[in-house]
Design a protein around this motif. Structure first.
Motif, PDB file in Angstrom:
ATOM      1  N   VAL A   1       0.855  -1.186   0.000  1.00 49.92           N
ATOM      2  CA  VAL A   1       0.000   0.000   0.000  1.00 49.92           C
ATOM      3  C   VAL A   1       0.886   1.229   0.000  1.00 49.92           C
ATOM      4  O   VAL A   1       1.791   1.349   0.827  1.00 49.92           O
ATOM      5  CB  VAL A   1      -0.922   0.022   1.236  1.00 49.92           C
ATOM      6  N   GLU A   2       0.655   2.134  -0.921  1.00 50.34           N
ATOM      7  CA  GLU A   2       1.429   3.358  -0.964  1.00 50.34           C
ATOM      8  C   GLU A   2       0.823   4.379  -0.014  1.00 50.34           C
ATOM      9  O   GLU A   2      -0.379   4.625  -0.026  1.00 50.34           O
ATOM     10  CB  GLU A   2       1.457   3.932  -2.381  1.00 50.34           C
ATOM     11  N   SER A   3       1.652   4.978   0.825  1.00 50.41           N
ATOM     12  CA  SER A   3       1.177   5.984   1.756  1.00 50.41           C
ATOM     13  C   SER A   3       0.855   7.271   1.015  1.00 50.41           C
ATOM     14  O   SER A   3       1.275   7.482  -0.130  1.00 50.41           O
ATOM     15  CB  SER A   3       2.250   6.248   2.816  1.00 50.41           C
ATOM     16  N   GLU A   4       0.129   8.161   1.697  1.00 51.17           N
ATOM     17  CA  GLU A   4      -0.184   9.458   1.085  1.00 51.17           C
ATOM     18  C   GLU A   4       1.092  10.232   0.803  1.00 51.17           C
ATOM     19  O   GLU A   4       1.191  10.950  -0.195  1.00 51.17           O
ATOM     20  CB  GLU A   4      -1.104  10.256   2.015  1.00 51.17           C
ATOM     21  N   ALA A   5       2.081  10.080   1.698  1.00 51.92           N
ATOM     22  CA  ALA A   5       3.357  10.780   1.495  1.00 51.92           C
ATOM     23  C   ALA A   5       4.053  10.293   0.233  1.00 51.92           C
ATOM     24  O   ALA A   5       4.621  11.079  -0.521  1.00 51.92           O
ATOM     25  CB  ALA A   5       4.269  10.576   2.711  1.00 51.92           C
ATOM     26  N   GLU A   6       4.016   8.959  -0.011  1.00 49.88           N
ATOM     27  CA  GLU A   6       4.637   8.407  -1.213  1.00 49.88           C
ATOM     28  C   GLU A   6       3.936   8.917  -2.464  1.00 49.88           C
ATOM     29  O   GLU A   6       4.563   9.265  -3.458  1.00 49.88           O
ATOM     30  CB  GLU A   6       4.587   6.877  -1.186  1.00 49.88           C
ATOM     31  N   VAL A   7       2.605   8.924  -2.429  1.00 48.76           N
ATOM     32  CA  VAL A   7       1.844   9.397  -3.584  1.00 48.76           C
ATOM     33  C   VAL A   7       2.161  10.862  -3.871  1.00 48.76           C
ATOM     34  O   VAL A   7       2.370  11.267  -5.023  1.00 48.76           O
ATOM     35  CB  VAL A   7       0.332   9.205  -3.345  1.00 48.76           C
ATOM     36  N   ALA A   8       2.215  11.669  -2.815  1.00 48.63           N
ATOM     37  CA  ALA A   8       2.525  13.095  -2.984  1.00 48.63           C
ATOM     38  C   ALA A   8       3.947  13.280  -3.503  1.00 48.63           C
ATOM     39  O   ALA A   8       4.212  14.132  -4.359  1.00 48.63           O
ATOM     40  CB  ALA A   8       2.345  13.832  -1.657  1.00 48.63           C
ATOM     41  N   PHE A   9       4.864  12.459  -2.983  1.00 49.54           N
ATOM     42  CA  PHE A   9       6.261  12.530  -3.413  1.00 49.54           C
ATOM     43  C   PHE A   9       6.391  12.224  -4.896  1.00 49.54           C
ATOM     44  O   PHE A   9       7.037  12.957  -5.650  1.00 49.54           O
ATOM     45  CB  PHE A   9       7.069  11.533  -2.574  1.00 49.54           C
ATOM     46  N   GLU A  10       5.769  11.137  -5.335  1.00 54.59           N
ATOM     47  CA  GLU A  10       5.838  10.760  -6.744  1.00 54.59           C
ATOM     48  C   GLU A  10       5.160  11.798  -7.626  1.00 54.59           C
ATOM     49  O   GLU A  10       5.614  12.091  -8.726  1.00 54.59           O
ATOM     50  CB  GLU A  10       5.213   9.378  -6.942  1.00 54.59           C
ATOM     51  N   GLY A  11       4.054  12.369  -7.132  1.00 54.28           N
ATOM     52  CA  GLY A  11       3.354  13.399  -7.899  1.00 54.28           C
ATOM     53  C   GLY A  11       4.211  14.627  -8.126  1.00 54.28           C
ATOM     54  O   GLY A  11       4.172  15.236  -9.201  1.00 54.28           O
ATOM     55  N   ALA A  12       4.992  14.982  -7.121  1.00 53.00           N
ATOM     56  CA  ALA A  12       5.853  16.169  -7.241  1.00 53.00           C
ATOM     57  C   ALA A  12       6.963  15.972  -8.257  1.00 53.00           C
ATOM     58  O   ALA A  12       7.479  16.941  -8.822  1.00 53.00           O
ATOM     59  CB  ALA A  12       6.449  16.514  -5.876  1.00 53.00           C
ATOM     60  N   LEU A  13       7.336  14.716  -8.497  1.00 46.36           N
ATOM     61  CA  LEU A  13       8.430  14.432  -9.422  1.00 46.36           C
ATOM     62  C   LEU A  13       7.955  14.147 -10.841  1.00 46.36           C
ATOM     63  O   LEU A  13       8.769  13.978 -11.740  1.00 46.36           O
ATOM     64  CB  LEU A  13       9.233  13.214  -8.924  1.00 46.36           C
ATOM     65  N   ARG A  14       6.645  14.095 -11.051  1.00 46.36           N
ATOM     66  CA  ARG A  14       6.136  13.769 -12.386  1.00 46.36           C
ATOM     67  C   ARG A  14       6.485  14.860 -13.389  1.00 46.36           C
ATOM     68  O   ARG A  14       6.260  16.038 -13.129  1.00 46.36           O
ATOM     69  CB  ARG A  14       4.613  13.614 -12.358  1.00 46.36           C
ATOM     70  N   PRO A  15       7.005  14.499 -14.561  1.00 46.01           N
ATOM     71  CA  PRO A  15       7.216  15.490 -15.622  1.00 46.01           C
ATOM     72  C   PRO A  15       5.876  16.011 -16.118  1.00 46.01           C
ATOM     73  O   PRO A  15       4.865  15.309 -16.084  1.00 46.01           O
ATOM     74  CB  PRO A  15       7.947  14.704 -16.715  1.00 46.01           C
ATOM     75  N   LYS A  16       5.863  17.250 -16.582  1.00 47.69           N
ATOM     76  CA  LYS A  16       4.612  17.890 -17.002  1.00 47.69           C
ATOM     77  C   LYS A  16       4.424  17.892 -18.515  1.00 47.69           C
ATOM     78  O   LYS A  16       3.367  18.282 -19.006  1.00 47.69           O
ATOM     79  CB  LYS A  16       4.584  19.340 -16.487  1.00 47.69           C
ATOM     80  N   SER A  17       5.443  17.471 -19.256  1.00 39.46           N
ATOM     81  CA  SER A  17       5.347  17.484 -20.722  1.00 39.46           C
ATOM     82  C   SER A  17       6.111  16.308 -21.296  1.00 39.46           C
ATOM     83  O   SER A  17       6.947  15.686 -20.612  1.00 39.46           O
ATOM     84  CB  SER A  17       5.913  18.796 -21.281  1.00 39.46           C
ATOM     85  N   LEU A  18       5.852  16.008 -22.566  1.00 40.64           N
ATOM     86  CA  LEU A  18       6.571  14.920 -23.235  1.00 40.64           C
ATOM     87  C   LEU A  18       8.058  15.240 -23.350  1.00 40.64           C
ATOM     88  O   LEU A  18       8.895  14.337 -23.332  1.00 40.64           O
ATOM     89  CB  LEU A  18       5.975  14.679 -24.622  1.00 40.64           C
ATOM     90  N   ALA A  19       8.391  16.526 -23.463  1.00 40.63           N
ATOM     91  CA  ALA A  19       9.791  16.918 -23.564  1.00 40.63           C
ATOM     92  C   ALA A  19      10.543  16.611 -22.268  1.00 40.63           C
ATOM     93  O   ALA A  19      11.741  16.290 -22.293  1.00 40.63           O
ATOM     94  CB  ALA A  19       9.890  18.409 -23.881  1.00 40.63           C
ATOM     95  N   GLU A  20       9.875  16.705 -21.127  1.00 41.93           N
ATOM     96  CA  GLU A  20      10.496  16.427 -19.840  1.00 41.93           C
ATOM     97  C   GLU A  20      10.536  14.932 -19.531  1.00 41.93           C
ATOM     98  O   GLU A  20      11.337  14.484 -18.715  1.00 41.93           O
ATOM     99  CB  GLU A  20       9.734  17.129 -18.713  1.00 41.93           C
TER     100      GLU A  20
END
Length: 344
Positions: free
Chosen positions: A14-33
């Motif tokens: 089970v992924e914690s809320e902190a893990e989900v937030a952490f991964e979300g912050a690192l997600r690239p926002k464009s195909l170029a990234e």
């Protein structure tokens, strides 16, 4: 230094809320990234550019591949680069046709609907989705029995992005309605180095290239695991006070029980059962699951594919069999009469 049993970094249940937030912050926002998946990125870019030129919604997209390779991130990028709103749901959350009807009828024109684990939707919902994807329309049944009436309901044009880890479970009529299917592949070590380097910059972690490669080589070809290991290395370096050196990286991963091949506690438990209790196999899936105290689905979908991919295990009609490489990695003396998966 002893192994830490409190957290399974590679295969967390089970992924914690902190893990989900952490991964979300690192997600690239464009195909170029977005790092890796070069062919898929090029295909998606062409699809989005063509839709923009024609002022229409992009074709429906199916993203298939193992967990952690970026399917959710790509869905978010599709919405962002199309300048469209995004609606997220999952297959397990859609257990009735009415659940899907409620979602579809509330979509605004051009919205991107992301359904994760789409192969786990209820069959009645899948059948409703056929018409919705093709004609942007659904039929609502009113009443029961002989007096039941079907009322057509027009939908706003939308783009469905489906994600699945098991595309073979999708019925052909549903799979055929996707205009584009992308198959995501595991990452090479150098690609993961780029992923971790980008994440380290965002997290303000100073780390050299040799240490980046050490983390990447233990990340099972999966960006999600790479970022998770980086976070634990960051924590270790912070507490240790000597920075994220190669020595600190190795010590942190040893503490969290991730070996040089990327095997974790559960991987080793599975291999230990096969090698020591069953003389290398063959072992049936259900027997193996009971022996290690895990669900058979977890063994089959998460542990087994990696062990097979790196050549430590083979699947046969009679069961799972350790290969010569599997015996060698764990340094267990082989029975002279043992079968070897790589000889089959």
């Amino acid at each position: 230094m002893t192994a830490f049993d409190g957290e399974d970094l590679v295969n967390p249940e089970v992924e914690s809320e902190a893990e989900v937030a952490f991964e979300g912050a690192l997600r690239p926002k464009s195909l170029a990234e977005f790092v890796g998946q070069r062919k898929v990125r090029g295909q998606l870019q062409l699809l989005l550019d063509a839709a923009a030129i024609q002022s229409r919604t992009p074709d429906h997209i199916l993203l298939a591949g193992p967990p952690g390779l970026g399917k959710t991130t790509l869905a978010m990028i599709v919405a962002h680069e199309s300048n469209r709103p995004l609606r997220l749901t999952s297959g397990p959350a859609i257990q009735h046709a009415g659940d899907l009807a409620a979602v579809l009828s509330s979509l605004v024109p051009g919205e991107v609907l992301f359904i994760d684990e789409i192969h786990r939707m209820a069959r009645s919902a899948e059948e409703m989705l056929y018409l919705a994807m093709e004609d942007f329309r659904i039929d609502i049944m009113v009443g029961k029995g002989a007096g039941a009436t079907s009322i057509p309901l027009d939908l706003a044009p939308f783009t469905l992005v489906g994600a699945t880890t098991r595309s073979g479970l999708l019925p052909n009529p549903l799979r055929d309605r996707f205009g584009f299917t992308a198959h995501l592949e595991f990452y090479e070590t150098e690609e993961l180095v780029q992923v971790i380097h980008r994440a380290a910059q965002l997290l303000a972690v100073e780390i050299d290239r040799e240490s980046l490669r050490e983390i990447a080589s233990r990340s099972r070809g999966t960006p999600r695991i790479a970022n998770r290991l980086l976070r634990r290395v960051r924590d270790y370096a912070l507490v240790d006070g000597r920075g994220a050196s190669l020595e600190a990286v190795r010590a942190a991963l040893e503490l969290y029980d991730v070996d040089e091949l990327g095997l974790d506690r559960l991987d080793r438990a599975v291999m230990s059962i096969i090698l020591e209790r069953f003389d290398g196999g063959p072992v049936g899936l259900n027997t193996l699951a009971v022996s290690v105290g895990e669900e058979s689905e977890t063994i089959e979908a998460v542990v087994e594919p990696f062990l097979v991919r790196i050549g430590l295990l083979s699947r046969t009609p009679r069961g799972r069999i350790a290969t010569k490489a599997g015996w060698a990695h764990f340094g267990i003396p082989r029975n002279a009469d043992a079968l070897f998966g790589d000889d089959l």
